[in-house]
Design a protein around this motif. Structure first.
Motif, short mmCIF file in Angstrom:
data_model
loop_
_atom_site.label_atom_id
_atom_site.label_comp_id
_atom_site.label_asym_id
_atom_site.label_seq_id
_atom_site.Cartn_x
_atom_site.Cartn_y
_atom_site.Cartn_z
N VAL A 152 0.87 -1.17 0.00
CA VAL A 152 0.00 0.00 0.00
C VAL A 152 0.91 1.22 0.00
O VAL A 152 1.80 1.33 0.83
CB VAL A 152 -0.93 0.02 1.23
N THR A 153 0.67 2.14 -0.95
CA THR A 153 1.46 3.36 -1.05
C THR A 153 0.62 4.55 -0.62
O THR A 153 -0.50 4.73 -1.12
CB THR A 153 1.96 3.58 -2.48
N TYR A 154 1.15 5.33 0.32
CA TYR A 154 0.47 6.51 0.84
C TYR A 154 1.10 7.78 0.29
O TYR A 154 2.26 7.78 -0.13
CB TYR A 154 0.53 6.55 2.37
N ALA A 155 0.34 8.88 0.36
CA ALA A 155 0.82 10.17 -0.13
C ALA A 155 1.85 10.79 0.82
O ALA A 155 2.69 11.56 0.38
CB ALA A 155 -0.34 11.13 -0.33
N SER A 156 1.79 10.46 2.11
CA SER A 156 2.76 11.04 3.04
C SER A 156 3.24 9.99 4.03
O SER A 156 2.57 8.98 4.26
CB SER A 156 2.13 12.22 3.80
N GLU A 157 4.38 10.27 4.62
CA GLU A 157 4.95 9.35 5.60
C GLU A 157 4.12 9.33 6.88
O GLU A 157 4.03 8.30 7.54
CB GLU A 157 6.38 9.74 5.90
N ASP A 158 3.52 10.47 7.25
CA ASP A 158 2.69 10.52 8.46
C ASP A 158 1.47 9.61 8.34
O ASP A 158 1.12 8.91 9.29
CB ASP A 158 2.23 11.96 8.73
N GLU A 159 0.84 9.61 7.17
CA GLU A 159 -0.31 8.73 6.95
C GLU A 159 0.12 7.27 6.99
O GLU A 159 -0.58 6.43 7.55
CB GLU A 159 -0.96 9.06 5.61
N ALA A 160 1.27 6.97 6.43
CA ALA A 160 1.78 5.59 6.45
C ALA A 160 2.08 5.16 7.88
O ALA A 160 1.79 4.02 8.27
CB ALA A 160 3.02 5.48 5.58
N ASP A 161 2.67 6.05 8.69
CA ASP A 161 2.94 5.73 10.09
C ASP A 161 1.66 5.42 10.85
O ASP A 161 1.59 4.46 11.62
CB ASP A 161 3.65 6.90 10.78
N LYS A 162 0.64 6.24 10.62
CA LYS A 162 -0.64 6.04 11.30
C LYS A 162 -1.28 4.71 10.89
O LYS A 162 -1.77 3.96 11.72
CB LYS A 162 -1.58 7.20 10.98
N ALA A 163 -1.24 4.41 9.59
CA ALA A 163 -1.81 3.16 9.10
C ALA A 163 -1.05 1.96 9.65
O ALA A 163 -1.65 0.94 10.01
CB ALA A 163 -1.80 3.14 7.58
N LEU A 164 0.27 2.07 9.75
CA LEU A 164 1.07 0.97 10.27
C LEU A 164 0.69 0.66 11.71
O LEU A 164 0.47 -0.50 12.06
CB LEU A 164 2.56 1.31 10.17
N THR A 165 0.58 1.69 12.54
CA THR A 165 0.27 1.45 13.95
C THR A 165 -1.16 0.97 14.15
O THR A 165 -1.42 0.13 15.01
CB THR A 165 0.50 2.72 14.79
N GLU A 166 -2.10 1.45 13.32
CA GLU A 166 -3.50 1.08 13.49
C GLU A 166 -3.85 -0.26 12.86
O GLU A 166 -4.68 -1.00 13.40
CB GLU A 166 -4.41 2.17 12.90
N MET A 167 -3.26 -0.59 11.72
CA MET A 167 -3.66 -1.80 10.99
C MET A 167 -2.84 -3.04 11.34
O MET A 167 -3.28 -4.15 11.06
CB MET A 167 -3.57 -1.56 9.47
N ASN A 168 -1.69 -2.88 11.94
CA ASN A 168 -0.87 -4.04 12.29
C ASN A 168 -1.58 -4.89 13.33
O ASN A 168 -1.90 -4.41 14.41
CB ASN A 168 0.50 -3.59 12.80
N GLY A 169 -1.86 -6.13 13.00
CA GLY A 169 -2.54 -7.04 13.91
C GLY A 169 -4.05 -7.04 13.78
O GLY A 169 -4.73 -7.77 14.50
#
Length: 127
Positions: free
Chosen positions: A78-95
């Motif tokens: 999954v490619t995001y427009a910004s690193e902040d959005e990717a960080d948020k998705a990583l912490t929320e979606m992992n698991g």
């Protein structure tokens, strides 16, 4: 041109990856790519984008398929427009569960630097 393209990206929730130049996707700071493992064989790129779009602007989703059987290998990107959005998705979606399977999310590593050309036949190995 780049400003108009970024405005077009931010106006849509999921952008057609064919409309973006590859240089925009690969520049550091503009886009962040996540590896998603443990996907169900029934997960599509569209449903993956829908699951991750609640955390930010999804530019591209890619599910890796087997070349012979054309069946999902159970992971994608999954490619995001910004690193902040990717960080948020990583912490929320992992698991979390997607299609009944627990997925794990991590930052994608850069592609290996191997050549995709035909290998050169050099004959039998020297004894």
């Amino acid at each position: 041109m780049a400003v108009a393209l970024i405005r077009r990206i931010t106006s849509n929730s999921v952008v057609n990856p064919n409309s973006l130049p590859s240089s925009l996707l690969s520049r550091r700071g503009i886009a962040s790519r996540l590896f998603v493992g443990g996907l169900s064989f029934y997960t599509t790129e569209k449903t993956l984008a829908e699951a991750f779009s609640q955390y930010g602007q999804v530019i591209q989703t890619k599910i890796v398929h087997d070349r012979v059987t054309d069946r999902s290998k159970g992971f994608g990107f999954v490619t995001y427009a910004s690193e902040d959005e990717a960080d948020k998705a990583l912490t929320e979606m992992n698991g979390k569960q997607v299609h009944g399977r627990v997925i794990f999310v991590d930052y994608a590593k850069p592609e290996a630097g191997f050549r995709r050309e035909m290998p050169i036949a050099r004959g039998p190995p020297a004894a």
